[in-house]
Design an enzyme around this catalytic site. Structure first.
Site, PDB file in Angstrom:
ATOM      1  N   LYS A 131       0.929  -1.127  -0.089  1.00 13.73           N
ATOM      2  CA  LYS A 131       0.138   0.044  -0.001  1.00 13.73           C
ATOM      3  C   LYS A 131       0.923   1.199   0.132  1.00 13.73           C
ATOM      4  O   LYS A 131       2.124   1.314   0.343  1.00 13.73           O
ATOM      5  CB  LYS A 131      -0.761  -0.034   1.211  1.00 13.73           C
ATOM      6  CG  LYS A 131      -1.864  -1.225   1.342  1.00 13.73           C
ATOM      7  CD  LYS A 131      -2.695  -1.171   2.455  1.00 13.73           C
ATOM      8  CE  LYS A 131      -3.955  -2.403   2.242  1.00 13.73           C
ATOM      9  NZ  LYS A 131      -4.882  -2.331   3.385  1.00 13.73           N
ATOM     10  N   TYR A 135     -11.942  -3.130  -4.288  1.00 12.45           N
ATOM     11  CA  TYR A 135     -12.421  -3.087  -2.849  1.00 12.45           C
ATOM     12  C   TYR A 135     -13.852  -3.176  -2.710  1.00 12.45           C
ATOM     13  O   TYR A 135     -14.355  -2.576  -1.878  1.00 12.45           O
ATOM     14  CB  TYR A 135     -11.598  -2.227  -2.040  1.00 12.45           C
ATOM     15  CG  TYR A 135     -10.145  -2.306  -1.517  1.00 12.45           C
ATOM     16  CD1 TYR A 135     -10.018  -3.356  -0.784  1.00 12.45           C
ATOM     17  CD2 TYR A 135      -9.103  -1.715  -2.114  1.00 12.45           C
ATOM     18  CE1 TYR A 135      -8.785  -3.487  -0.281  1.00 12.45           C
ATOM     19  CE2 TYR A 135      -7.911  -1.941  -1.688  1.00 12.45           C
ATOM     20  CZ  TYR A 135      -7.624  -3.038  -0.655  1.00 12.45           C
ATOM     21  OH  TYR A 135      -6.467  -3.032  -0.293  1.00 12.45           O
ATOM     22  N   HIS A 155      -2.036  -5.507   1.587  1.00  9.54           N
ATOM     23  CA  HIS A 155      -3.162  -6.249   1.399  1.00  9.54           C
ATOM     24  C   HIS A 155      -2.889  -7.747   1.164  1.00  9.54           C
ATOM     25  O   HIS A 155      -2.057  -8.010   0.310  1.00  9.54           O
ATOM     26  CB  HIS A 155      -4.031  -5.730   0.255  1.00  9.54           C
ATOM     27  CG  HIS A 155      -5.047  -6.540   0.010  1.00  9.54           C
ATOM     28  ND1 HIS A 155      -6.404  -6.654   0.205  1.00  9.54           N
ATOM     29  CD2 HIS A 155      -5.059  -7.642  -0.958  1.00  9.54           C
ATOM     30  CE1 HIS A 155      -7.212  -7.649  -0.155  1.00  9.54           C
ATOM     31  NE2 HIS A 155      -6.507  -8.180  -1.196  1.00  9.54           N
TER      32      HIS A 155
HETATM   33  O1  CDP Z   1      -6.903  -6.078   4.741  1.00 10.37           O
HETATM   34  P1  CDP Z   1      -7.543  -6.985   5.669  1.00 10.37           P
HETATM   35  O2  CDP Z   1      -8.279  -8.326   5.165  1.00 10.37           O
HETATM   36  O3  CDP Z   1      -6.938  -7.486   7.219  1.00 10.37           O
HETATM   37  O4  CDP Z   1      -8.737  -6.097   6.409  1.00 10.37           O
HETATM   38  P2  CDP Z   1     -10.394  -5.706   5.679  1.00 10.37           P
HETATM   39  O5  CDP Z   1     -11.440  -5.965   6.784  1.00 10.37           O
HETATM   40  O6  CDP Z   1     -10.380  -6.700   4.405  1.00 10.37           O
HETATM   41  O7  CDP Z   1     -10.330  -4.513   5.186  1.00 10.37           O
HETATM   42  C1  CDP Z   1      -9.702  -3.921   4.184  1.00 10.37           C
HETATM   43  C2  CDP Z   1      -8.843  -2.659   4.507  1.00 10.37           C
HETATM   44  O8  CDP Z   1      -9.606  -1.565   4.858  1.00 10.37           O
HETATM   45  C3  CDP Z   1      -7.880  -2.805   5.668  1.00 10.37           C
HETATM   46  O9  CDP Z   1      -6.644  -3.742   5.336  1.00 10.37           O
HETATM   47  C4  CDP Z   1      -7.553  -1.559   6.205  1.00 10.37           C
HETATM   48  O10 CDP Z   1      -6.607  -0.899   5.445  1.00 10.37           O
HETATM   49  C5  CDP Z   1      -8.940  -0.911   5.784  1.00 10.37           C
HETATM   50  N1  CDP Z   1      -9.659  -0.555   7.064  1.00 10.37           N
HETATM   51  C6  CDP Z   1      -9.947   0.622   7.539  1.00 10.37           C
HETATM   52  O11 CDP Z   1      -9.544   1.718   6.901  1.00 10.37           O
HETATM   53  N2  CDP Z   1     -10.530   0.840   8.756  1.00 10.37           N
HETATM   54  C7  CDP Z   1     -11.217  -0.396   9.376  1.00 10.37           C
HETATM   55  N3  CDP Z   1     -12.039   0.294  10.437  1.00 10.37           N
HETATM   56  C8  CDP Z   1     -11.031  -1.512   8.813  1.00 10.37           C
HETATM   57  C9  CDP Z   1     -10.118  -1.534   7.701  1.00 10.37           C
HETATM   58 MG    MG Z   2      -9.649  -8.340   3.385  1.00 12.76          MG
END
Ligand code: CDP
Ligand code: MG
Length: 141
Positions: free
Chosen positions: A15, A55, A121
């Site tokens: 990222k 996303y 990611h």
């Molecule tokens: O990346 P990961 O699968 O661990 O998390 P996700 O639940 O799929 O969320 C995607 C991305 O959204 C995260 O990696 C964070 O960068 C962002 N995010 C955020 O900005 N604020 C949150 N409360 C949760 C996620």
């Molecule tokens: Mg994710």
């Protein structure tokens, strides 16, 4: 428990904060050290259209707008990797979504900042990996 070895592909994005912090080399080095094979890599300039597609599952969530703003704050690096059970193993190396809660030694623990600026990611299933790789590496289809 022994997992049956299944060769998989995954999509890992470095990222904008990874480039900002100059830790791209450290991240790639760590993933290679795990025995994962890098199969494709490219720099992606900020693109709203591409990221909205990538996303889509998060569209409408309360964090979405600020998250998109962060993801568009600079270029990212898209990578494709191959390895046995790589989807789960790479997520273990990456660590929990919130960098502040990620286990010691995980990439997000070492170099991430918080819940949003969390460095990388990683695809969460073999089917999302295929979907994500198609978006980031159209030319390999
Ligand atoms: O990346 P990961 O699968 O661990 O998390 P996700 O639940 O799929 O969320 C995607 C991305 O959204 C995260 O990696 C964070 O960068 C962002 N995010 C955020 O900005 N604020 C949150 N409360 C949760 C996620
Ligand atoms: Mg994710």
């Amino acid at each position: 428990m022994t997992l049956t070895a299944i060769k998989q592909k995954t999509c890992i994005l470095l990222k904008p904060d990874a480039l900002e912090k100059n830790v791209v080399g450290k991240i790639l080095d760590r993933l290679e050290s795990e025995g994962f094979k890098l199969v494709a890599i490219k720099l992606i300039p900020p693109s709203k259209q591409l990221l909205e597609q990538f996303y889509a599952e998060h569209s409408g969530k309360e964090f979405y707008e600020r998250f998109m703003e962060f993801m568009l704050s600079g270029p990212l690096i898209a990578t494709a990797w191959e390895g046995e059970n790589i989807v789960q193993r790479s997520r273990d190396v990456i660590g929990a979504t919130n960098s502040k809660e990620a286990k010691p030694g995980t990439l997000r623990n070492l170099y991430g900042t918080d819940n949003r600026k969390n460095l990388v990611h990683g695809s969460d299933s073999p089917s999302s990996a295929l979907r994500e790789l198609k978006i980031m590496f159209r030319e390999l289809d």
